[in-house]
Write a protein that holds these residues in place. Structure first.
Motif, PDB file in Angstrom:
ATOM      1  N   GLN A 253       0.779  -1.176   0.105  1.00  0.00           N
ATOM      2  CA  GLN A 253       0.020   0.145   0.190  1.00  0.00           C
ATOM      3  C   GLN A 253       0.672   1.230   0.082  1.00  0.00           C
ATOM      4  O   GLN A 253       0.550   2.142  -0.767  1.00  0.00           O
ATOM      5  CB  GLN A 253      -0.964   0.149   1.164  1.00  0.00           C
ATOM      6  CG  GLN A 253      -2.158  -0.940   1.127  1.00  0.00           C
ATOM      7  CD  GLN A 253      -2.950  -0.927   2.276  1.00  0.00           C
ATOM      8  OE1 GLN A 253      -3.244   0.216   2.787  1.00  0.00           O
ATOM      9  NE2 GLN A 253      -3.041  -2.039   3.087  1.00  0.00           N
ATOM     10  N   LEU A 254       1.965   1.225   0.740  1.00  0.00           N
ATOM     11  CA  LEU A 254       2.654   2.447   0.854  1.00  0.00           C
ATOM     12  C   LEU A 254       3.705   2.710  -0.046  1.00  0.00           C
ATOM     13  O   LEU A 254       4.301   3.651  -0.459  1.00  0.00           O
ATOM     14  CB  LEU A 254       3.229   2.647   2.685  1.00  0.00           C
ATOM     15  CG  LEU A 254       3.926   3.800   2.907  1.00  0.00           C
ATOM     16  CD1 LEU A 254       2.743   5.216   2.571  1.00  0.00           C
ATOM     17  CD2 LEU A 254       4.015   3.884   4.252  1.00  0.00           C
ATOM     18  N   LEU A 255       4.151   1.306  -0.517  1.00  0.00           N
ATOM     19  CA  LEU A 255       5.427   1.526  -1.236  1.00  0.00           C
ATOM     20  C   LEU A 255       5.410   2.511  -2.534  1.00  0.00           C
ATOM     21  O   LEU A 255       6.351   3.242  -2.633  1.00  0.00           O
ATOM     22  CB  LEU A 255       5.709  -0.053  -2.105  1.00  0.00           C
ATOM     23  CG  LEU A 255       6.974  -0.220  -2.569  1.00  0.00           C
ATOM     24  CD1 LEU A 255       8.147  -0.097  -1.576  1.00  0.00           C
ATOM     25  CD2 LEU A 255       7.084  -1.663  -3.095  1.00  0.00           C
TER      26      LEU A 255
ATOM     27  N   THR B 163       9.790   7.992  -1.433  1.00  0.00           N
ATOM     28  CA  THR B 163      10.464   8.538  -2.368  1.00  0.00           C
ATOM     29  C   THR B 163      11.312   7.482  -3.230  1.00  0.00           C
ATOM     30  O   THR B 163      11.633   6.197  -2.669  1.00  0.00           O
ATOM     31  CB  THR B 163      11.443   9.310  -1.648  1.00  0.00           C
ATOM     32  OG1 THR B 163      12.343   9.879  -2.460  1.00  0.00           O
ATOM     33  CG2 THR B 163      12.398   8.505  -0.482  1.00  0.00           C
ATOM     34  N   PRO B 164      11.645   7.557  -4.250  1.00  0.00           N
ATOM     35  CA  PRO B 164      12.067   6.645  -5.230  1.00  0.00           C
ATOM     36  C   PRO B 164      13.396   6.023  -4.787  1.00  0.00           C
ATOM     37  O   PRO B 164      13.710   4.713  -4.890  1.00  0.00           O
ATOM     38  CB  PRO B 164      12.195   7.221  -6.664  1.00  0.00           C
ATOM     39  CG  PRO B 164      11.329   8.164  -6.659  1.00  0.00           C
ATOM     40  CD  PRO B 164      11.003   8.755  -5.350  1.00  0.00           C
ATOM     41  N   GLU B 165      14.310   6.863  -4.284  1.00  0.00           N
ATOM     42  CA  GLU B 165      15.592   6.305  -3.633  1.00  0.00           C
ATOM     43  C   GLU B 165      15.242   5.271  -2.668  1.00  0.00           C
ATOM     44  O   GLU B 165      16.195   4.418  -2.534  1.00  0.00           O
ATOM     45  CB  GLU B 165      16.347   7.670  -3.085  1.00  0.00           C
ATOM     46  CG  GLU B 165      16.768   8.447  -4.258  1.00  0.00           C
ATOM     47  CD  GLU B 165      15.616   9.606  -4.507  1.00  0.00           C
ATOM     48  OE1 GLU B 165      14.482   9.709  -3.923  1.00  0.00           O
ATOM     49  OE2 GLU B 165      15.945  10.476  -5.701  1.00  0.00           O
TER      50      GLU B 165
ATOM     51  N   TYR C 212      15.187  12.644  10.687  1.00  0.00           N
ATOM     52  CA  TYR C 212      14.237  11.731  10.146  1.00  0.00           C
ATOM     53  C   TYR C 212      13.387  12.630   9.293  1.00  0.00           C
ATOM     54  O   TYR C 212      13.190  13.659  10.019  1.00  0.00           O
ATOM     55  CB  TYR C 212      13.455  10.875  11.216  1.00  0.00           C
ATOM     56  CG  TYR C 212      14.169   9.522  11.389  1.00  0.00           C
ATOM     57  CD1 TYR C 212      13.765   8.504  10.692  1.00  0.00           C
ATOM     58  CD2 TYR C 212      15.110   9.291  12.389  1.00  0.00           C
ATOM     59  CE1 TYR C 212      14.692   7.351  11.017  1.00  0.00           C
ATOM     60  CE2 TYR C 212      15.765   8.537  12.797  1.00  0.00           C
ATOM     61  CZ  TYR C 212      15.357   7.060  11.893  1.00  0.00           C
ATOM     62  OH  TYR C 212      16.230   6.059  12.302  1.00  0.00           O
ATOM     63  N   GLN C 213      12.604  12.443   8.295  1.00  0.00           N
ATOM     64  CA  GLN C 213      11.656  13.172   7.500  1.00  0.00           C
ATOM     65  C   GLN C 213      10.329  12.247   7.522  1.00  0.00           C
ATOM     66  O   GLN C 213      10.424  11.043   7.450  1.00  0.00           O
ATOM     67  CB  GLN C 213      12.119  13.256   6.206  1.00  0.00           C
ATOM     68  CG  GLN C 213      13.392  14.191   6.247  1.00  0.00           C
ATOM     69  CD  GLN C 213      13.205  15.540   6.533  1.00  0.00           C
ATOM     70  OE1 GLN C 213      12.353  16.242   6.055  1.00  0.00           O
ATOM     71  NE2 GLN C 213      14.223  16.147   7.369  1.00  0.00           N
ATOM     72  N   TYR C 214       9.208  12.817   7.714  1.00  0.00           N
ATOM     73  CA  TYR C 214       8.063  12.072   7.832  1.00  0.00           C
ATOM     74  C   TYR C 214       7.691  11.871   6.194  1.00  0.00           C
ATOM     75  O   TYR C 214       8.024  12.384   5.370  1.00  0.00           O
ATOM     76  CB  TYR C 214       6.835  13.196   7.913  1.00  0.00           C
ATOM     77  CG  TYR C 214       5.667  12.676   7.925  1.00  0.00           C
ATOM     78  CD1 TYR C 214       4.934  11.695   8.824  1.00  0.00           C
ATOM     79  CD2 TYR C 214       4.564  12.915   6.852  1.00  0.00           C
ATOM     80  CE1 TYR C 214       3.757  11.347   8.803  1.00  0.00           C
ATOM     81  CE2 TYR C 214       3.388  12.561   6.639  1.00  0.00           C
ATOM     82  CZ  TYR C 214       2.893  11.780   7.770  1.00  0.00           C
ATOM     83  OH  TYR C 214       1.738  11.456   7.644  1.00  0.00           O
ATOM     84  N   ALA C 215       7.363  10.417   6.181  1.00  0.00           N
ATOM     85  CA  ALA C 215       7.145   9.913   4.720  1.00  0.00           C
ATOM     86  C   ALA C 215       5.859   9.662   4.567  1.00  0.00           C
ATOM     87  O   ALA C 215       5.328   9.385   3.412  1.00  0.00           O
ATOM     88  CB  ALA C 215       8.016   8.566   4.654  1.00  0.00           C
ATOM     89  N   GLY C 216       4.999   9.635   5.603  1.00  0.00           N
ATOM     90  CA  GLY C 216       3.308   9.492   5.378  1.00  0.00           C
ATOM     91  C   GLY C 216       2.818   8.434   6.572  1.00  0.00           C
ATOM     92  O   GLY C 216       3.667   8.076   7.300  1.00  0.00           O
TER      93      GLY C 216
END
Length: 184
Positions: free
Chosen positions: A91-93, A97-99, A160-164
């Motif tokens: 679901q989250l993939l 971010t592509p990297e 860290y950065q929020y990814a979702g």
């Protein structure tokens, strides 16, 4: 009792060591989360932690780091190398971010807990640093409870950065997925 002069010793453990430490880790985790009703409402308990660690320990690169003071564990963290598909789920993939989505160098940090009397003294940072050194990946990801401001301040300081949003199952709580690109 902890004082600035109390030396902190950090030890690394592998997959075969987790079972003997489970009860102590659960005690540390319970202390660290005492008074956090949102954690219990989300279904996280010392017993679920024991099941989680037991389920993750068979991973080949499972790494547990424990911080000791005066012979007692005052904090721990653990994680393991994994694939993006395993860690993020289908679901989250696509939203990652592509990297980070396409890397073959990812670790998931599953827990980082410090006894309250030791919080704010750099123990969490030392545990995190030791985990990164042991896991040696280009990307690290972890899940955080929304609203856990002390943990988020630490994760923000660490870069860290929020990814979702991330839901670990159809009935699971919504957690914050955080990503960190390391220099490994």
């Amino acid at each position: 009792m902890n004082t600035p002069a109390t030396p902190l010793v950090v030890r690394r453990y592998g997959p075969g060591d987790a079972a003997i430490l489970l009860d102590t880790l659960a005690d540390v985790w319970a202390e660290a989360h005492a008074g956090h009703d949102d954690v219990a409402r989300a279904g996280f308990t010392p017993d679920s932690l024991r099941r989680q660690i037991s389920g993750h320990a068979p991973h080949e690169e499972f790494t547990l780091i424990a911080a000791f003071a005066a012979g007692q564990i005052v904090g721990f963290g653990y994680g393991f190398r994994c694939s993006p598909a395993y860690w993020y789920g289908e679901q989250l993939l696509p939203a990652i971010t592509p990297e980070a989505r396409d890397t073959d160098s990812l670790a998931g940090i599953c827990e980082l807990a410090v006894r309250p009397s030791w919080q704010g003294q750099g123990v969490g940072t030392r545990l995190h640093t030791a985990l990164l050194e042991a896991l040696r990946t280009e990307w690290v990801s972890l899940l955080a409870m929304p609203g856990n401001d002390p943990a988020r301040r630490l994760y923000d300081r660490l870069g860290y950065q929020y990814a979702g949003p991330y839901r670990p199952g159809p009935d699971g709580p919504v957690l914050d997925l955080l990503l960190l690109r390391t220099t490994a």
